[in-house]
Every structure is written in structure tokens, then in C-alpha cells.
Design a protein around this motif. Structure first.
Motif, PDB file in Angstrom:
ATOM      1  N   GLN A 168       0.822  -1.202   0.000  1.00 23.82           N
ATOM      2  CA  GLN A 168       0.000   0.000   0.000  1.00 23.82           C
ATOM      3  C   GLN A 168       0.861   1.259   0.000  1.00 23.82           C
ATOM      4  N   ALA A 169       2.080   1.144   0.556  1.00 21.68           N
ATOM      5  CA  ALA A 169       3.007   2.277   0.578  1.00 21.68           C
ATOM      6  C   ALA A 169       3.858   2.335  -0.687  1.00 21.68           C
ATOM      7  N   GLY A 170       3.603   1.429  -1.651  1.00 23.24           N
ATOM      8  CA  GLY A 170       4.339   1.433  -2.905  1.00 23.24           C
ATOM      9  C   GLY A 170       5.624   0.638  -2.891  1.00 23.24           C
ATOM     10  N   VAL A 171       5.815  -0.213  -1.880  1.00 22.73           N
ATOM     11  CA  VAL A 171       7.024  -1.046  -1.783  1.00 22.73           C
ATOM     12  C   VAL A 171       6.634  -2.476  -2.140  1.00 22.73           C
ATOM     13  N   LEU A 202      11.737 -26.276  11.596  1.00 27.80           N
ATOM     14  CA  LEU A 202      12.002 -26.008  10.188  1.00 27.80           C
ATOM     15  C   LEU A 202      12.388 -24.536  10.053  1.00 27.80           C
ATOM     16  N   ARG A 203      13.573 -24.286   9.501  1.00 31.71           N
ATOM     17  CA  ARG A 203      14.064 -22.914   9.389  1.00 31.71           C
ATOM     18  C   ARG A 203      14.084 -22.459   7.935  1.00 31.71           C
ATOM     19  N   GLU A 204      13.540 -21.270   7.707  1.00 31.57           N
ATOM     20  CA  GLU A 204      13.589 -20.641   6.386  1.00 31.57           C
ATOM     21  C   GLU A 204      14.316 -19.311   6.522  1.00 31.57           C
ATOM     22  N   ARG A 205      15.427 -19.169   5.820  1.00 33.31           N
ATOM     23  CA  ARG A 205      16.122 -17.887   5.762  1.00 33.31           C
ATOM     24  C   ARG A 205      15.829 -17.259   4.406  1.00 33.31           C
ATOM     25  N   ARG A 206      15.465 -15.980   4.437  1.00 33.37           N
ATOM     26  CA  ARG A 206      14.928 -15.337   3.234  1.00 33.37           C
ATOM     27  C   ARG A 206      15.478 -13.932   3.058  1.00 33.37           C
ATOM     28  N   ARG A 207      15.922 -13.648   1.842  1.00 31.81           N
ATOM     29  CA  ARG A 207      16.266 -12.271   1.479  1.00 31.81           C
ATOM     30  C   ARG A 207      15.348 -11.849   0.341  1.00 31.81           C
ATOM     31  N   SER A 208      14.642 -10.739   0.546  1.00 25.94           N
ATOM     32  CA  SER A 208      13.702 -10.237  -0.448  1.00 25.94           C
ATOM     33  C   SER A 208      14.244  -8.955  -1.058  1.00 25.94           C
ATOM     34  N   THR A 209      13.989  -8.769  -2.351  1.00 29.29           N
ATOM     35  CA  THR A 209      14.463  -7.579  -3.047  1.00 29.29           C
ATOM     36  C   THR A 209      13.327  -6.947  -3.846  1.00 29.29           C
ATOM     37  N   ASP A 210      13.481  -5.647  -4.132  1.00 29.75           N
ATOM     38  CA  ASP A 210      12.463  -4.937  -4.913  1.00 29.75           C
ATOM     39  C   ASP A 210      12.739  -5.113  -6.406  1.00 29.75           C
ATOM     40  N   PRO A 211      11.910  -4.534  -7.292  1.00 29.58           N
ATOM     41  CA  PRO A 211      12.114  -4.718  -8.736  1.00 29.58           C
ATOM     42  C   PRO A 211      13.479  -4.262  -9.243  1.00 29.58           C
TER      43      PRO A 211
END
Length: 254
Positions: A168-171, A202-211
Motif C-alpha cells: 500500500q506504501a508502494g514497496v 524447520l528454518r527458512e532464511r529469506r532475502r527479499s528484493t524490490d524490482p
């Protein structure tokens, strides 16, 4: 009454066309220019609409080429994989989130590497308990770079979905890298998830990136056994990963 943004209206029309087999799996959508002309909007608005379709796992997102329809019925939306709340709702559960602790810290070496930030940068660290219909399911430890952390810091402690608020904030999250393995419960895990110290999680490691490829978060999520399973589906077009609900088996002790 707030009017729905134009890009969301366009995304919904295109989503309907895809699910009605207007293009078929492997078919190509019209070009950004053609879509902009059809809907009488800018290309930027079309790109936002296509980003939502990409989040839903409906089309590819290669720049400079026409988007290709991946499947009429994807196994699971990218948005659901990225958002615990959306996934929970998709399986008929009620998602909850409770911030246990948050605060600003100097980034450690791992956070600096994953978020690609300077040695003297700060991160907002958030520990959040996730629940499915009132049952503890996962403990999330997330580090946000300073610009994004300033937004997340203002959210109420019981915000159900950070992902939806950021959209909603554009991210928008465009890509995410997941590493799945086993971890042993530490005292904090045990206290909040209701398990014993050293129990397997159960472990999930996550890196998220923008466009643009800029990192948005670095997170480590620990799930109770029996709550989820992750499935990787490989194809020539894409390699989405999905999260599946695991229903505990009740055995008759008699």
C-alpha cells in the motif's frame, strides 16, 4: 469511499482474461505500449499492474520482452509464498502477528552482506510471533535496512501482514531467495512456540528484493514441525516454491 488505484483495476482485468484462457499457458500478453494505449494510461501504470500479476505467479517479468503467461492455475501465488498472512488465508486459517521485540541496532556482518549496506549502517530488528487461528506456528526474526525500517517501526504490534502494508506504501517484493534447513529451538523459540529447547524446527532464511534488486529484508523464520512443508516445482518457465499446510495426525492412545 476510496477509489481503487487504476493499476489494480487493470491488473484485475488482465487476471480475469488469463483465468478465462484468453491467452493460454505460454501465450504472450500485449506489449506495455499496446496495453498503455488500450487502457489510456502511462507505461508506468501498466508496469505496476504487471508487477501484481507477476506476484500472483501468472506471468513472467523479463524486462524488454512481452510477458509470458506461466499457467492458468498456478500451484501457489508468489504473493502467498512471500506473505504468511496471505498463505494462511488461502488455506482457511486466520493469520495473526504479534511483535515480541523490535529496536535499532548496528548491522552485524551477515546483515551488512545480505542487505548490501555500509559498515556503519543501522537495521531495525523485529521479532514477531506468527499464529494460525490462535495457534503459534512460526517465530520470525527480520532485519530491515534503515529506510524501510523507518516505515515498519510505525506499524501496530498486532499488524497481520507487513507485506500488504508495504504494498500500500508502494514497496513491492519482486524476488526472494529462500534457504530451508533444520534448526534447534533456543530458549526464546521454546518459550514462544511452546516447544522444548533443542527441539527441531524447520528454518527458512529469506532475502527479499524490490524490482530494482535492492534488498528489502533479511529474515530467519522458524516453524513448528507439522505446521508447514515447502514444495519446489521446477519447469522451463519458472521455479516457484510453495508452502503447504501440514495437518497434525491425532493418534488414538487406546
Amino acid at each position: 469511499m476510496t477509489r481503487e488505484p487504476r493499476y489494480r483495476q487493470i491488473a484485475e482485468e488482465l487476471r480475469h482474461a488469463i483465468t478465462e484462457h484468453a491467452y493460454g499457458p505460454g501465450g504472450k500478453l500485449p506489449s506495455e505500449g499496446a496495453l498503455a494505449e488500450r487502457y489510456e494510461v502511462s507505461r508506468g501504470t501498466i508496469r505496476q499492474a504487471l508487477m501484481l500479476l507477476r506476484h500472483d505467479g501468472l506471468v513472467t517479468s523479463r524486462r524488454g520482452t512481452r510477458r509470458v503467461v506461466l499457467d492458468d492455475a498456478p500451484v501457489q501465488e508468489f504473493a502467498q509464498m512471500q506473505s504468511f498472512a496471505r498463505w494462511a488465508r488461502s488455506i482457511g486459517e486466520t493469520p495473526e502477528g504479534r511483535v515480541i521485540r523490535q529496536g535499532w541496532h548496528s548491522a552485524d556482518p551477515d546483515e551488512r552482506r545480505q542487505l548490501r549496506i555500509d559498515a556503519d549502517a543501522r537495521v531495525l530488528r523485529v521479532v514477531r510471533l506468527r499464529l494460525l487461528s490462535g495457534r503459534p506456528a512460526m517465530l520470525e526474526r527480520t532485519a530491515y535496512p534503515e529506510a524501510l525500517g523507518a516505515i515498519v517501526e510505525t506499524l501496530p504490534a498486532d499488524t497481520v501482514s507487513v507485506t500488504e502494508f508495504l504494498e500500500q506504501a508502494g514497496v513491492f517484493v519482486a524476488d526472494a531467495e529462500h534457504t530451508i534447513d533444520l534448526a534447534r529451538a533456543d530458549p526464546q523459540d521454546a518459550a514462544l512456540l511452546g516447544c522444548a529447547v533443542e527441539d527441531p524446527l524447520l528454518r527458512e532464511r529469506r532475502r527479499s528484493t524490490d524490482p530494482a534488486g535492492v534488498p528489502l529484508e533479511w529474515s530467519e523464520d522458524r516453524y513448528l514441525p507439522g505446521s508447514v512443508a515447502f514444495v519446489v516445482h521446477n519447469s522451463l518457465a519458472s521455479t516457484p516454491m510453495t508452502r503447504q499446510h501440514m495437518v497434525p495426525v491425532v493418534r488414538d492412545s487406546g
